[in-house]
Design a protein around this motif. Sequence first.
Motif, PDB file in Angstrom:
ATOM      1  N   ASN A 131       0.839  -1.189   0.000  1.00 47.05           N
ATOM      2  CA  ASN A 131       0.000   0.000   0.000  1.00 47.05           C
ATOM      3  C   ASN A 131       0.879   1.246   0.000  1.00 47.05           C
ATOM      4  OD1 ASN A 131      -2.519  -1.429   0.402  1.00 47.05           O
ATOM      5  ND2 ASN A 131      -1.816  -1.799   2.485  1.00 47.05           N
ATOM      6  N   TYR A 132       0.463   2.260  -0.728  1.00 43.84           N
ATOM      7  CA  TYR A 132       1.189   3.532  -0.764  1.00 43.84           C
ATOM      8  C   TYR A 132       1.143   4.187   0.610  1.00 43.84           C
ATOM      9  CZ  TYR A 132       2.326   8.351  -2.065  1.00 43.84           C
ATOM     10  OH  TYR A 132       2.897   9.599  -2.145  1.00 43.84           O
ATOM     11  N   ILE A 133       2.323   4.537   1.144  1.00 41.79           N
ATOM     12  CA  ILE A 133       2.413   5.255   2.413  1.00 41.79           C
ATOM     13  C   ILE A 133       2.773   6.712   2.164  1.00 41.79           C
ATOM     14  CG2 ILE A 133       3.656   5.452   4.621  1.00 41.79           C
ATOM     15  CD1 ILE A 133       1.790   3.059   4.535  1.00 41.79           C
ATOM     16  N   ASN A 134       3.865   6.922   1.397  1.00 39.68           N
ATOM     17  CA  ASN A 134       4.317   8.279   1.149  1.00 39.68           C
ATOM     18  C   ASN A 134       5.396   8.253   0.076  1.00 39.68           C
ATOM     19  OD1 ASN A 134       4.720  11.119   1.557  1.00 39.68           O
ATOM     20  ND2 ASN A 134       4.116  10.830   3.694  1.00 39.68           N
ATOM     21  N   SER A 135       5.778   9.435  -0.387  1.00 43.81           N
ATOM     22  CA  SER A 135       6.869   9.550  -1.350  1.00 43.81           C
ATOM     23  C   SER A 135       7.473  10.942  -1.243  1.00 43.81           C
ATOM     24  CB  SER A 135       6.381   9.271  -2.775  1.00 43.81           C
ATOM     25  OG  SER A 135       5.327  10.145  -3.115  1.00 43.81           O
ATOM     26  N   ARG A 136       8.694  11.075  -1.758  1.00 43.19           N
ATOM     27  CA  ARG A 136       9.397  12.354  -1.776  1.00 43.19           C
ATOM     28  C   ARG A 136      10.195  12.449  -3.069  1.00 43.19           C
ATOM     29  NH1 ARG A 136       6.745  12.706   2.247  1.00 43.19           N
ATOM     30  NH2 ARG A 136       7.302  13.544   4.277  1.00 43.19           N
ATOM     31  N   LEU A 137      10.383  13.676  -3.561  1.00 49.72           N
ATOM     32  CA  LEU A 137      11.262  13.928  -4.697  1.00 49.72           C
ATOM     33  C   LEU A 137      12.451  14.736  -4.193  1.00 49.72           C
ATOM     34  CD1 LEU A 137      11.865  13.930  -7.790  1.00 49.72           C
ATOM     35  CD2 LEU A 137      10.597  16.097  -7.895  1.00 49.72           C
ATOM     36  N   VAL A 138      13.667  14.202  -4.378  1.00 47.52           N
ATOM     37  CA  VAL A 138      14.896  14.903  -4.027  1.00 47.52           C
ATOM     38  C   VAL A 138      15.756  14.937  -5.281  1.00 47.52           C
ATOM     39  CG1 VAL A 138      16.954  14.919  -2.568  1.00 47.52           C
ATOM     40  CG2 VAL A 138      14.774  14.118  -1.629  1.00 47.52           C
ATOM     41  N   ASN A 139      16.005  16.137  -5.803  1.00 50.60           N
ATOM     42  CA  ASN A 139      16.697  16.306  -7.077  1.00 50.60           C
ATOM     43  C   ASN A 139      15.963  15.503  -8.148  1.00 50.60           C
ATOM     44  OD1 ASN A 139      18.630  18.028  -5.894  1.00 50.60           O
ATOM     45  ND2 ASN A 139      19.771  16.252  -5.151  1.00 50.60           N
ATOM     46  N   ASP A 140      16.631  14.530  -8.783  1.00 54.22           N
ATOM     47  CA  ASP A 140      15.966  13.772  -9.850  1.00 54.22           C
ATOM     48  C   ASP A 140      15.506  12.394  -9.393  1.00 54.22           C
ATOM     49  OD1 ASP A 140      18.398  12.483  -9.581  1.00 54.22           O
ATOM     50  OD2 ASP A 140      18.649  12.169 -11.733  1.00 54.22           O
ATOM     51  N   THR A 141      15.420  12.182  -8.075  1.00 57.19           N
ATOM     52  CA  THR A 141      15.095  10.852  -7.546  1.00 57.19           C
ATOM     53  C   THR A 141      13.825  10.873  -6.706  1.00 57.19           C
ATOM     54  OG1 THR A 141      17.443  10.268  -7.509  1.00 57.19           O
ATOM     55  CG2 THR A 141      15.967   8.915  -6.183  1.00 57.19           C
ATOM     56  N   VAL A 142      12.914   9.944  -7.010  1.00 57.86           N
ATOM     57  CA  VAL A 142      11.698   9.766  -6.210  1.00 57.86           C
ATOM     58  C   VAL A 142      11.962   8.655  -5.198  1.00 57.86           C
ATOM     59  CG1 VAL A 142       9.269   9.060  -6.220  1.00 57.86           C
ATOM     60  CG2 VAL A 142      10.155  10.519  -8.051  1.00 57.86           C
TER      61      VAL A 142
END
Length: 199
Positions: free
Chosen positions: A56-67
Amino acid sequence: VMYAYDSFYTVPIYRVYDTGVEQKGTHSIEATTLSVYDVSDAEKPVNERKFEQQGNYINSRLVNDTVYLVTESYVPANAHLKEVTDEMLIPSVRDTAVSSNIQKLPASDICIPSQVTDRSYMMVSSISLTNPNSSSTKAVLGGGSTVYMSPNNLYIAGSITDDTTREETTSLLKFSIENGNIQLLAQGNVPGAIDGQFA
C-alpha cells in the motif's frame, strides 16, 4: 501525488497485482506503481518507465531527480497454509527499465530487526527520473506510517501500543539515501507517540 523534474513527471498509482504473484486465493498482493513520463513534447507524453513496488502507498518524496517511494506490504496471516510457499512471502518489485518480470528482493535487501513491531514489510525504493538503470529497494519487517526526510536520510516512524499496559511506543527506522543508494542505518524505539508528520 505528482512530481515534476526537468522534462519528466511521475504519478504513483495504487493497485492490486493481477498477474504473477497471486497467492492461490489465500491473499491478494497489493502494489503501488510509479509511472515516469517524458513530457518534453507536451502534446505527446511518452511513458518511459513503470516501477511497481509491493504494498500500500504510504508516502513519497522527490529529491533532485530521484523519487523515494514508501509502501507497506502485509505478510499473510495464513502463511502456515500448505499452498503458501516461502517465495510468496518475499517482497517484490517490477521495473520495466530492467525487465517486465516481477523480481523478488534478494536476502541482502531484506532486514529483520531484533525487535519486530508489526507483521508487515516496510519497503523503500529510490527511482531516478533521468537514469533508467538506477533504482534501489530495501524491505524491513515491521511497519510504520509517518515519513520524515532530510537531505541525507529518510526516517519512518510507527506506533506500537502494549496490549496489557496500553502504553504507547514509537518505532523509528533510519535510512541513508546517499546518491539514491538506500541503506538501513538504525532501528529503535522511544516512549510515547508522535503528534504528526511535522511534530
